[in-house]
Design an enzyme around this catalytic site. Structure first.
Site: not given
Ligand code: AMP
Ligand code: ZN
Ligand code: ZN
Length: 416
Positions: A80
């Site tokens: 992400t």
């Molecule tokens: P991932 O699937 O581990 O790559 O990351 C996705 C997650 O990033 C989502 O479920 C969000 O909760 C989290 N996320 C998105 N933006 C932010 C942010 N600004 N600060 C902390 N967490 C975030």
């Molecule tokens: Zn993502």
């Molecule tokens: Zn994810």
């Protein structure tokens, strides 16, 4: 810099940019004029490109019908934060420095970047190898507004968007749309020229239930309804015909199963070093004096997984940076590298991303509609570094050095 990984046009832009400005500088407004309406960038986290064909997203499908769509290759790793920052900088993770959702930096020993650690996420030190579009826009005198775009909570090169909010996962999709619309409810001269909006439900439910689950389909429908609310809100404000809307995702989603797990404990011992990321990829930093043991444990043949020293990672991943861990393992798509206790808490099936960006399940979406775009065009696969020069063009900003290629959009642009 990995010049060989760049396409010729991108390389030319990059070299011109590098000779002209080795360090980030203010971005003057370019001669070409932008349309009068706002540029609105929307991310639907984890929206795999084929979700668009499920018949569950009429509002998004409507934007594609009156504009442009393309499958979009995510950058490596298909996570992400790295990919959101690529979209707004035109740089691959190894160039903008947000190399993973979890990372260390040998220049700052003892520090650990993690999404859940607010003090790290808001610290500019992690972000300053990139120059996000909102920083260039603000420096050029434009107003910008971002709702939860990764990076927008940090004062990067001393600049934050004019409007931004601290990440709050519990804020509903409707409330996010209403906040964005409220930022547009000001006199025309004060209106943000660039707005960014982030939805996470599709990713969350994709992980929890898997990409083929009815719960995921329900999340698609809810997020699509929020896009419908945004379109209606723009229409009610007389802004719809002038606005350029771009909907993207950061990566796709692959089905996972408790039957496709590589157990961390079977691979490497905790005495050998520090485990950073687990899941589709494992990153491992050997402890001092344990380099040989860690390398021997990981750099051998494994079923459903390949491991490399960072200097030996495949060129097509373009992934060399001091923040990349010394040892990197990538699971075969659909497999995960997990500690036993984490695996035991997982449901039987779910979803994950972080796999090879050239696997079709990792393909993201790009949909754009508005006066800058031609109607009903479907482009071949674009790269997510290409979005940044498009945003720069729409905002009439001189792009900072980047690795994208604006000509990827040429058949779909209605600009001179
Ligand atoms: P991932 O699937 O581990 O790559 O990351 C996705 C997650 O990033 C989502 O479920 C969000 O909760 C989290 N996320 C998105 N933006 C932010 C942010 N600004 N600060 C902390 N967490 C975030
Ligand atoms: Zn993502
Ligand atoms: Zn994810």
């Amino acid at each position: 810099m990995i010049i060989s990984a760049l396409r010729p046009v991108a390389l030319l832009v990059l070299l011109l940019g590098l000779t002209a400005c080795a360090t980030p500088r203010p971005a003057p407004r370019a001669e070409v004029g932008a349309g009068p309406g706002p540029v609105i960038l929307i991310s639907i986290d984890g929206f795999r490109s084929d979700y668009l064909d499920r018949g569950l997203t009429p509002h998004l499908g409507g934007l594609a019908d009156r504009g442009l769509r393309a499958p979009m290759r995510a950058s490596f790793p298909t996570k992400t934060f790295p990919n959101h920052y690529t979209l707004v900088t035109g740089l691959t993770p190894a160039r903008h420095g947000l190399v993973d959702n979890i990372m260390r930096d040998p220049d700052h020993p003892g520090r650990l970047f993690r999404l859940g650690d607010r003090s790290e996420v808001t610290d500019p030190l992690w972000w300053e190898e990139g120059l996000p579009i909102w920083v260039s826009a603000e420096r050029a005198g434009l107003k910008t507004a971002t709702l939860f775009w990764p990076g927008s909570e940090a004062a990067i090169h001393g600049v934050r968007p004019s409007h931004w909010r601290t990440f709050d996962q519990s804020m509903s999709a409707e409330a996010r749309v209403d906040q964005l619309l409220a930022w547009l409810d000001v006199p025309a001269a004060e209106q943000p020229a660039f707005l960014a909006l982030y939805f996470d439900e599709v990713d969350t439910d994709g992980h929890r239930y898997g990409p083929d689950a009815p719960e995921l389909n329900a999340a698609l429908a809810r997020t699509d309804a929020a896009i419908g609310r945004l379109v209606a809100g723009l229409e009610a404000r007389g802004l719809l015909s002038a606005a350029n809307l771009i909907v993207v995702s950061d990566h796709g989603m692959a089905p996972t199963s408790r039957d496709r797990v590589i157990y961390l404990e079977d691979l490497v011992s905790v005495e050998d070093g520090q485990v950073l990321s687990t899941g589709p990829h494992l990153t491992f930093e050997p402890a001092r004096g344990r380099e040989a043991q860690a390398a021997a444990a990981l750099l051998r043949d494994h079923a459903h997984m390949s491991c490399w020293r960072k200097a030996e990672l495949p060129e097509r991943f373009a992934y060399r940076h001091r923040r990349v861990a010394s040892l990197f393992c990538l699971a075969e798509t659909g497999w995960e590298i997990l500690p036993r206790d984490v695996a035991a808490r997982r449901p039987q099936v779910g979803g994950a991303h972080g796999f090879d960006p050239d696997d079709p399940t990792m393909t993201a979406i790009f949909v754009a509609a508005g006066p800058a775009f031609r109607v009903g065009i479907e482009l071949p696969r674009i790269d997510n570094v290409d979005v940044y020069p498009l945003l720069s063009r729409l905002l009439a900003l001189q792009p900072a050095p980047h690795q994208g290629d604006l000509t990827a959009f040429a058949p779909g642009l209605a600009l001179d």
